[in-house]
Design a protein around this motif. Sequence first.
Motif, PDB file in Angstrom:
ATOM      1  N   PRO A  26      44.110 -21.698  36.044  1.00  0.00           N
ATOM      2  CA  PRO A  26      45.329 -22.364  35.591  1.00  0.00           C
ATOM      3  C   PRO A  26      46.410 -21.353  35.188  1.00  0.00           C
ATOM      4  O   PRO A  26      46.131 -20.372  34.486  1.00  0.00           O
ATOM      5  CB  PRO A  26      44.855 -23.178  34.382  1.00  0.00           C
ATOM      6  CG  PRO A  26      43.405 -23.421  34.641  1.00  0.00           C
ATOM      7  CD  PRO A  26      42.903 -22.179  35.314  1.00  0.00           C
ATOM      8  N   GLY A  77      46.314 -32.816  41.848  1.00  0.00           N
ATOM      9  CA  GLY A  77      47.372 -31.967  41.301  1.00  0.00           C
ATOM     10  C   GLY A  77      47.696 -30.757  42.141  1.00  0.00           C
ATOM     11  O   GLY A  77      48.179 -29.745  41.618  1.00  0.00           O
ATOM     12  N   ASP A 151      49.936 -29.154  39.608  1.00  0.00           N
ATOM     13  CA  ASP A 151      49.466 -28.116  38.698  1.00  0.00           C
ATOM     14  C   ASP A 151      49.211 -26.811  39.447  1.00  0.00           C
ATOM     15  O   ASP A 151      49.130 -25.744  38.835  1.00  0.00           O
ATOM     16  CB  ASP A 151      48.183 -28.568  37.998  1.00  0.00           C
ATOM     17  CG  ASP A 151      48.411 -29.807  37.148  1.00  0.00           C
ATOM     18  OD1 ASP A 151      49.353 -29.794  36.336  1.00  0.00           O
ATOM     19  OD2 ASP A 151      47.674 -30.787  37.318  1.00  0.00           O
TER      20      ASP A 151
END
Length: 231
Positions: A26, A77, A151
């Motif tokens: 991430p 995402g 994301d």
Amino acid sequence: MVSLDGLDCGYGGARVLFGLGFEVMPGEVVTLMGRNGMGKTTTIRTLFGLLKPTGGRVRIRGRDMTGAPPHRIAAQGLGYVPEGRQIFPRLTVEENLVATARGGTAGGWTLERIYGVFPRLKERRGNLGNHLSGGEQQMLAIGRALMTNPDLLVLDEATEGLAPVVRAEIWSAIERLRADGLAILVVDKNLEALLRIADRHVVIEGGRVVWTGTTAELAADRSRATRHLEL
């Protein structure tokens, strides 16, 4: 965010990927580098479910998504900017953007936020997709992917075939997205730009990962990595 583990994949009887694996965390920017025909686009197509692997696993947020259809991958995402842009030629700029919009969290991507990153798109919001320059089409392809509120943004050949001034605009936009904390997986041949924006680098040759490391490690041992990128 994404983990590819031991991927085998190809086209018909021709195998392209051989046990390929790497991760994107991430908020991390990772590059996927290699000479033409080494399996970069095949890797991305397999990640997005456009090709089904014959071996290995695709995990997104720890969930096994191996062989899942593209719409399910996108729903996890992931936003995709494909090689060749593939915008809708008979829709306007604004219609292209709205067509892919997906609700996100507060502070997510809106038309005005896209236009803030790419002012040129706002100027051409009523133009048809096939009336845009190559650079404008690439901006639109990135904006369209961002409107899904991803994301992880995946860019295949981010600046290929673009004029230097347009390439600079694209890299500036990617740096801005990085500063916002968006995870990015990017394929491109501009090593200097990739060194500037990325946290880690994955080099593939013949469908296998032959080098991986941080930007600092690449800078310290540049010849070892870049020998796999030279013609």
